[in-house]
Design a protein around this motif. Structure first.
Motif, PDB file in Angstrom:
ATOM      1  N   HIS A 170       0.883  -1.167   0.000  1.00 35.40           N
ATOM      2  CA  HIS A 170       0.000   0.000   0.000  1.00 35.40           C
ATOM      3  C   HIS A 170       0.924   1.222   0.000  1.00 35.40           C
ATOM      4  N   PRO A 171       1.265   1.751  -1.182  1.00 35.72           N
ATOM      5  CA  PRO A 171       2.311   2.772  -1.266  1.00 35.72           C
ATOM      6  C   PRO A 171       2.049   4.024  -0.426  1.00 35.72           C
ATOM      7  N   ARG A 172       0.826   4.527  -0.456  1.00 33.42           N
ATOM      8  CA  ARG A 172       0.549   5.749   0.316  1.00 33.42           C
ATOM      9  C   ARG A 172       0.726   5.498   1.810  1.00 33.42           C
ATOM     10  N   ASN A 173       0.340   4.315   2.270  1.00 34.23           N
ATOM     11  CA  ASN A 173       0.533   4.002   3.682  1.00 34.23           C
ATOM     12  C   ASN A 173       2.018   3.904   4.007  1.00 34.23           C
ATOM     13  N   LEU A 174       2.792   3.268   3.129  1.00 35.10           N
ATOM     14  CA  LEU A 174       4.232   3.160   3.382  1.00 35.10           C
ATOM     15  C   LEU A 174       4.866   4.545   3.490  1.00 35.10           C
ATOM     16  N   LEU A 175       4.461   5.457   2.620  1.00 32.61           N
ATOM     17  CA  LEU A 175       5.002   6.813   2.650  1.00 32.61           C
ATOM     18  C   LEU A 175       4.606   7.526   3.943  1.00 32.61           C
ATOM     19  N   ALA A 176       3.347   7.420   4.324  1.00 32.74           N
ATOM     20  CA  ALA A 176       2.878   8.064   5.560  1.00 32.74           C
ATOM     21  C   ALA A 176       3.550   7.439   6.782  1.00 32.74           C
ATOM     22  N   LEU A 177       3.708   6.122   6.757  1.00 32.57           N
ATOM     23  CA  LEU A 177       4.336   5.420   7.869  1.00 32.57           C
ATOM     24  C   LEU A 177       5.804   5.820   8.005  1.00 32.57           C
ATOM     25  N   ALA A 178       6.505   5.899   6.891  1.00 32.61           N
ATOM     26  CA  ALA A 178       7.905   6.329   6.914  1.00 32.61           C
ATOM     27  C   ALA A 178       8.024   7.748   7.464  1.00 32.61           C
ATOM     28  N   ASP A 179       7.117   8.609   7.060  1.00 34.80           N
ATOM     29  CA  ASP A 179       7.115   9.988   7.548  1.00 34.80           C
ATOM     30  C   ASP A 179       6.846  10.023   9.056  1.00 34.80           C
ATOM     31  N   SER A 180       5.913   9.209   9.513  1.00 37.91           N
ATOM     32  CA  SER A 180       5.609   9.158  10.949  1.00 37.91           C
ATOM     33  C   SER A 180       6.806   8.663  11.750  1.00 37.91           C
ATOM     34  N   TYR A 181       7.461   7.613  11.244  1.00 36.17           N
ATOM     35  CA  TYR A 181       8.650   7.118  11.945  1.00 36.17           C
ATOM     36  C   TYR A 181       9.748   8.185  11.981  1.00 36.17           C
ATOM     37  N   ALA A 182       9.921   8.907  10.883  1.00 31.97           N
ATOM     38  CA  ALA A 182      10.927   9.966  10.858  1.00 31.97           C
ATOM     39  C   ALA A 182      10.581  11.042  11.885  1.00 31.97           C
ATOM     40  N   TYR A 183       9.312  11.413  11.942  1.00 31.56           N
ATOM     41  CA  TYR A 183       8.861  12.427  12.899  1.00 31.56           C
ATOM     42  C   TYR A 183       9.088  11.963  14.337  1.00 31.56           C
ATOM     43  N   SER A 184       8.927  10.656  14.565  1.00 30.44           N
ATOM     44  CA  SER A 184       9.119  10.118  15.917  1.00 30.44           C
ATOM     45  C   SER A 184      10.595  10.007  16.291  1.00 30.44           C
ATOM     46  N   GLY A 185      11.474  10.164  15.300  1.00 31.77           N
ATOM     47  CA  GLY A 185      12.905  10.059  15.562  1.00 31.77           C
ATOM     48  C   GLY A 185      13.489   8.707  15.214  1.00 31.77           C
ATOM     49  N   ASN A 186      12.666   7.782  14.741  1.00 35.46           N
ATOM     50  CA  ASN A 186      13.147   6.452  14.375  1.00 35.46           C
ATOM     51  C   ASN A 186      13.548   6.474  12.893  1.00 35.46           C
ATOM     52  N   VAL A 187      14.687   7.083  12.653  1.00 37.49           N
ATOM     53  CA  VAL A 187      15.173   7.305  11.290  1.00 37.49           C
ATOM     54  C   VAL A 187      15.478   5.999  10.573  1.00 37.49           C
ATOM     55  N   ALA A 188      16.077   5.049  11.271  1.00 42.92           N
ATOM     56  CA  ALA A 188      16.439   3.776  10.639  1.00 42.92           C
ATOM     57  C   ALA A 188      15.192   3.059  10.122  1.00 42.92           C
ATOM     58  N   ARG A 189      14.155   3.017  10.929  1.00 43.16           N
ATOM     59  CA  ARG A 189      12.905   2.365  10.518  1.00 43.16           C
ATOM     60  C   ARG A 189      12.281   3.108   9.344  1.00 43.16           C
ATOM     61  N   SER A 190      12.316   4.422   9.402  1.00 47.09           N
ATOM     62  CA  SER A 190      11.785   5.238   8.319  1.00 47.09           C
ATOM     63  C   SER A 190      12.493   4.923   6.995  1.00 47.09           C
ATOM     64  N   LEU A 191      13.800   4.839   7.037  1.00 43.29           N
ATOM     65  CA  LEU A 191      14.567   4.567   5.821  1.00 43.29           C
ATOM     66  C   LEU A 191      14.282   3.168   5.274  1.00 43.29           C
ATOM     67  N   ARG A 192      14.111   2.185   6.170  1.00 44.62           N
ATOM     68  CA  ARG A 192      13.784   0.825   5.701  1.00 44.62           C
ATOM     69  C   ARG A 192      12.424   0.808   4.985  1.00 44.62           C
ATOM     70  N   ILE A 193      11.466   1.501   5.541  1.00 47.71           N
ATOM     71  CA  ILE A 193      10.140   1.539   4.915  1.00 47.71           C
ATOM     72  C   ILE A 193      10.192   2.317   3.599  1.00 47.71           C
ATOM     73  N   LEU A 194      10.998   3.355   3.560  1.00 50.88           N
ATOM     74  CA  LEU A 194      11.156   4.106   2.306  1.00 50.88           C
ATOM     75  C   LEU A 194      11.782   3.253   1.208  1.00 50.88           C
ATOM     76  N   GLU A 195      12.667   2.337   1.589  1.00 43.62           N
ATOM     77  CA  GLU A 195      13.236   1.408   0.604  1.00 43.62           C
ATOM     78  C   GLU A 195      12.128   0.551  -0.007  1.00 43.62           C
ATOM     79  N   GLU A 196      11.219   0.055   0.842  1.00 40.12           N
ATOM     80  CA  GLU A 196      10.086  -0.730   0.341  1.00 40.12           C
ATOM     81  C   GLU A 196       9.225   0.111  -0.593  1.00 40.12           C
ATOM     82  N   PHE A 197       8.986   1.352  -0.182  1.00 40.50           N
ATOM     83  CA  PHE A 197       8.177   2.248  -1.008  1.00 40.50           C
ATOM     84  C   PHE A 197       8.830   2.457  -2.367  1.00 40.50           C
TER      85      PHE A 197
END
Length: 135
Positions: free
Chosen positions: A78-105
């Motif tokens: 679900h591309p839009r969810n992956l993008l929103a989820l990556a953004d949320s993780y980045a906002y929370s400070g979990n940069v590594a998780r955000s980058l992993r999800i962005l790779e999937e996106f």
């Protein structure tokens, strides 16, 4: 709100009340009601997604991530969810998780400029965090 108290499962009333909350800039109330609406329709991923976005907009990042991860379990691509989820993780400070999800996106939508822009912003934030930690 009174109508909803009289008929708590009425989806039409819930949807109208969500609009009222959004018009009044009560995003958190809208998110909570949208989540309640989504719980009444277990297979409705779109309602969960909308609730996640509303939580994100109200800066309730923990709830936004929780709902985003639920969607991710149901619809891994679900591309839009992956993008929103990556953004949320980045906002929370979990940069590594955000980058992993962005790779999937980016595997799903390699030419999407929003993904590239978010990745650049997250990588820049990661660089700032590293330089702050080393000082």
């Amino acid at each position: 709100e009174e109508a909803l108290q009289e008929d708590p499962g009425n989806r039409l009333i819930m949807n109208r009340l969500i609009r009222v909350y959004l018009e009044g800039a009560e995003t958190l109330k809208a998110a909570q009601l949208m989540e309640r609406l989504a719980e009444g329709i277990p297979g409705d991923t779109s309602a969960i997604y909308r609730a996640s976005l509303l939580y994100k907009r109200s800066r309730n990042i923990t709830s936004a991530i929780d709902l985003g991860e639920r969607i991710r379990l149901r619809e891994t691509e679900h591309p839009r969810n992956l993008l929103a989820l990556a953004d949320s993780y980045a906002y929370s400070g979990n940069v590594a998780r955000s980058l992993r999800i962005l790779e999937e996106f980016q595997e799903l939508e390699p030419d999407n400029p929003r993904g590239r822009l978010l990745r650049e912003a997250v990588q820049k934030r990661a660089g700032q965090l590293k330089s702050d930690a080393s000082e």
